[in-house]
Design an enzyme around this catalytic site. Structure first.
Site, short mmCIF file in Angstrom:
data_model
loop_
_atom_site.label_atom_id
_atom_site.label_comp_id
_atom_site.label_asym_id
_atom_site.label_seq_id
_atom_site.Cartn_x
_atom_site.Cartn_y
_atom_site.Cartn_z
N ARG A 165 2.70 7.24 17.47
CA ARG A 165 1.32 6.80 17.72
C ARG A 165 1.09 6.62 19.21
NH1 ARG A 165 -1.42 2.26 13.83
NH2 ARG A 165 -2.96 1.39 15.26
N GLY B 138 0.28 -6.64 8.97
CA GLY B 138 0.67 -6.96 10.33
C GLY B 138 -0.40 -7.65 11.16
N GLU B 139 -1.67 -7.53 10.76
CA GLU B 139 -2.75 -8.19 11.50
C GLU B 139 -3.06 -9.58 10.94
OE1 GLU B 139 -2.30 -4.85 13.32
OE2 GLU B 139 -2.74 -4.74 11.19
N ASN C 203 3.49 -2.66 14.28
CA ASN C 203 3.35 -3.37 15.55
C ASN C 203 3.84 -4.82 15.47
OD1 ASN C 203 0.53 -3.49 14.02
ND2 ASN C 203 0.73 -5.38 15.20
N ASP D 162 1.56 0.94 16.19
CA ASP D 162 2.41 1.00 14.99
C ASP D 162 3.17 2.32 14.96
OD1 ASP D 162 1.25 -1.23 12.91
OD2 ASP D 162 -0.35 -0.39 14.12
N THR E 271 0.83 -1.22 0.00
CA THR E 271 0.00 0.00 0.00
C THR E 271 0.86 1.26 0.00
OG1 THR E 271 -0.11 0.13 2.43
CG2 THR E 271 -1.78 -1.21 1.33
N ASP F 119 -0.74 -2.08 20.16
CA ASP F 119 -0.87 -1.89 18.71
C ASP F 119 -0.43 -0.49 18.30
OD1 ASP F 119 -1.56 -2.39 16.02
OD2 ASP F 119 -3.61 -1.67 16.31
#
Length: 591
Positions: free
Chosen positions: A348, A209-210, A278, A323, A192, A321
């Site tokens: 973040r 990452g998920e 993350n 990131d 992306t 989480d």
């Protein structure tokens, strides 16, 4: 998957001929990339310059004249066709403009060359559709269908598609000269990111990452269309940092560390600075004991060979989480009277960090969000969270701020797992010495669900399935903010509260203006010194992309893409937005 182009079919045989083509006046050269300030009428790099400043030298539109700003023209783009479980392709890209031609992708990776020289309309010269299987790729994508931009190299446009491919496109005709596969969506790797071009290398990284991926950064040699190097963000066996994955079950193999925002680059030291996402799973830190390098970090990398020069990890064993994939602006400034070479980051996790970019040493860090409760502060020497215990396998930064296996439901977490500042880029005004941070304000809750994988049952992690170890709840209404921060101290000088959580990046200009789009469709200009709103126009659809500025025939324009996913956590707590429709549009404004 067959590639389609309005201008013609795939012409792989052009590759070697292209490598020998002499440079022309309009070619994108190293010299131009190193000196974008010499052509302020254009916007030729993703962040405006290698340093990540997103600052336009144009000032026809300024504090005095911005009240007269109005729409000059719009162009409808595709990108909102259904793709599996995702109904939309988000418009998050930064347009590039070169001598009156705009190059921009939609959310699905179709690239458009738009002639904007008339000033009153945009004419699509060509469109390259990568022919992505949208239902298949959309189902793979963990967090929406996104494409954040293209890059220019010689007489080519370099682009990516969600299904893991990179393309070299003839800038004049839209013909695809070559394509290559980088990421593998069959195991949930997607692309992306807008490519970073350094000399003849196009550098990207994989998202996902998920989904239990192992993140990597890869360079493509644009002269050959082949891989130059690959560096994994999660170190493997025998690599420095692998010892920080203490589970004993090689869970680093699906340890996350994805990449989805373009790096900054320091030509002086020949180093690029890449933010890393993350660790996986997101919320079950007990599944992955140890610091989990290099998740939630910044890596300083040699663009020629991919070797890591240094790394700095913001939140070891991150259970939130957080990131830290967003941009890391490069700034030279005095700190305590001494000239320092800095790389800075609005994290973040809610802190603003100032690091020495030559060695990654911590200089200072300061909270910039309104509410922060996951740690009482940062260690003034190391920048690590104050409750960080280097001898602990699992970090407890603040009791109740995240779920544990013993107590799965957290108490309130501030900022939310979304940040702070997410991927949306900041902007730096070097004339004022201020960095402008668009962020999300408020709190939410984490609920841990013990992550079980097939490894424990003699198998492997199932690719393309959720690998998060829990979820979040956002019962309270969030809001946003725009803040002007001194990057040498982290001190917030001015702040402007925003009605909705920020989902878009900012633009700073020499006209002492800051431009920012909002989730309710408002596109606004703010005074760079006071952050008072000076002008706004509502486009009627969410804005989730950063604006840019350019000029044609001496006239300045501001452009922004419009149209984004309707995020449930926003709409559920802002019922006035529930009937808002998505769009897929380019908006251009002028005096």
């Amino acid at each position: 998957m067959k590639t389609k182009a309005f201008a013609g079919a795939l012409v792989g045989s052009l590759l070697m001929a292209t490598a020998l083509t002499p440079a022309r006046a309009a070619d994108m050269t190293d010299e131009r990339a190193l000196n974008p300030q010499r052509e302020p009428q254009n916007w030729i790099l993703h962040h405006g310059n290698y340093q990540g400043h997103r600052f336009s030298l144009l000032k026809e539109i300024n504090n005095d004249t911005v009240k007269n700003l109005k729409p000059a023209f719009t162009v409808a783009l595709s990108g909102f066709q259904s793709g599996g479980r995702y109904a939309h392709g988000n418009l998050e890209a930064t347009p590039l403009i070169e001598d009156g031609i705009m190059y921009v992708p939609d959310g699905w990776g179709s690239v458009y060359a738009i002639d904007v020289t008339a000033g009153t309309k945009g004419v699509i010269k060509w469109k390259m559709d990568p022919g992505t299987d949208r239902a298949w790729a959309g189902d793979v994508a963990c967090c929406g269908v996104n494409n954040r931009g293209v890059a220019l190299w010689k007489d080519k446009v370099i682009s990516i598609a969600l299904d893991g491919r990179m393309f070299a496109i003839n800038k004049a005709t839209g013909e695809v000269v070559w394509e290559r596969k980088i990421a593998e969506p069959a195991i949930a790797e997607t692309l992306t990111i807008a490519p970073l071009i350094v000399r003849d290398f196009a550098i990207v990284g994989t998202a996902g990452g998920e989904r239990g991926i192992r993140g990597f950064i890869e360079a493509t040699d644009l002269n050959t269309g082949k891989a130059a190097w690959r560096t994994y963000t999660i170190p493997g066996a025998g690599e420095p940092g692998n010892e920080t994955w203490k589970d004993g079950k090689e869970r680093w193999r699906h340890g996350g560390g994805s990449v989805w925002e373009t790096a900054t680059y320091d030509p002086e030291s020949d180093t690029f600075y890449q933010g890393i996402g993350n660790p996986g799973p997101d919320w079950d830190a007990e599944y992955r004991p140890g610091d989990n390098k290099w998740a939630g970090s910044v890596l300083a990398i040699n663009p020629t060979d991919g070797k890591i020069k240094w790394g700095y990890q913001y939140t070891p064993n991150d259970p939130y989480d957080f990131d830290e994939i967003s941009e890391h602006p490069i700034i030279n400034a005095k700190v305590n009277g001494e000239d320092r070479k800095l790389v800075v980051h609005a994290a973040r996790n809610g802190f603003f960090y100032t690091l020495d970019r030559t060695n990654g040493s911590f200089i200072t860090g300061k909270q910039y969000v309104d509410q922060l409760n996951w740690t009482p502060g940062l260690d003034p020497k190391t920048g690590k969270p104050l409750n960080y215990n280097p001898n602990a396998d699992v970090q407890i930064y603040a009791e109740g701020s995240h779920g544990t296996r013993a107590k799965p439901k957290s108490e309130k977490l501030c900022p939310t797992n979304n940040g702070g500042k997410n991927w949306e880029p900041s902007a730096y005004n070097p004339e004022l010495g201020l960095l402008y941070i668009p962020s999300i304000e408020g709190c939410n809750y984490i609920e841990l669900v013990e992550q079980k994988d097939m490894v424990d049952q003699g198998g492997t992690v199932k690719p393309r399935e959720r690998f998060t170890g829990g979820g979040v709840k956002t019962p309270d209404r969030l809001y946003g903010s725009l803040k002007a921060v001194n990057p040498t101290t982290g001190e917030t000088k001015v702040a402007q509260k925003l009605q909705y959580p920020n989902m878009a990046g900012v633009l700073a200009t020499a006209g002492n203006l800051i431009f920012l789009g909002h989730y309710d469709g408002t596109f606004a200009a703010y005074d760079a010194k006071t952050l008072n709103e000076l002008w706004s126009f509502n486009v009627g659809s969410p804005i989730q992309a950063p604006p840019v500025s350019y000029s044609v025939n001496g006239k300045q324009y501001v452009a922004v893409l419009v149209g984004a996913r309707m995020w449930p956590y926003i709409v559920e707590n802002a019922p006035e937005l529930k009937n808002q429709a998505t769009a897929s549009m380019l908006y251009v404004f002028s005096l």
